[in-house]
Motif scaffolding. Structure first.
Motif: not given
Length: 59
Positions: A17, A20-21, A23-25, A27-28, A31
């Motif tokens: 993750a 590949e992602f 930005d998502d990591v 953001v999570a 949060q």
């Protein structure tokens, strides 16, 4: 990205993750850090914050 977030993600087994992602990591992680103060530790260590999860109770 914050090296602490990268280290925590790797420790949690999120290498794929993270690769590949990213930005998502990020953001999570942000949060989760922003909501960490909302979670209160129980005063009794044996206390459960929710009812026991047993089949048949309350059905």
């Amino acid at each position: 990205m914050d090296p602490v977030v990268v280290a925590l993600a790797k420790a949690a087994g999120l290498e794929k993750a993270l690769a590949e992602f990213p930005d998502d990591v990020a953001v999570a992680a942000a949060q989760a850090m922003n909501n960490a103060g909302v979670v209160h530790m129980p005063s009794d260590p044996a206390a459960e914050p929710w009812p026991p999860m047993r089949a048949g109770l309350g059905l």
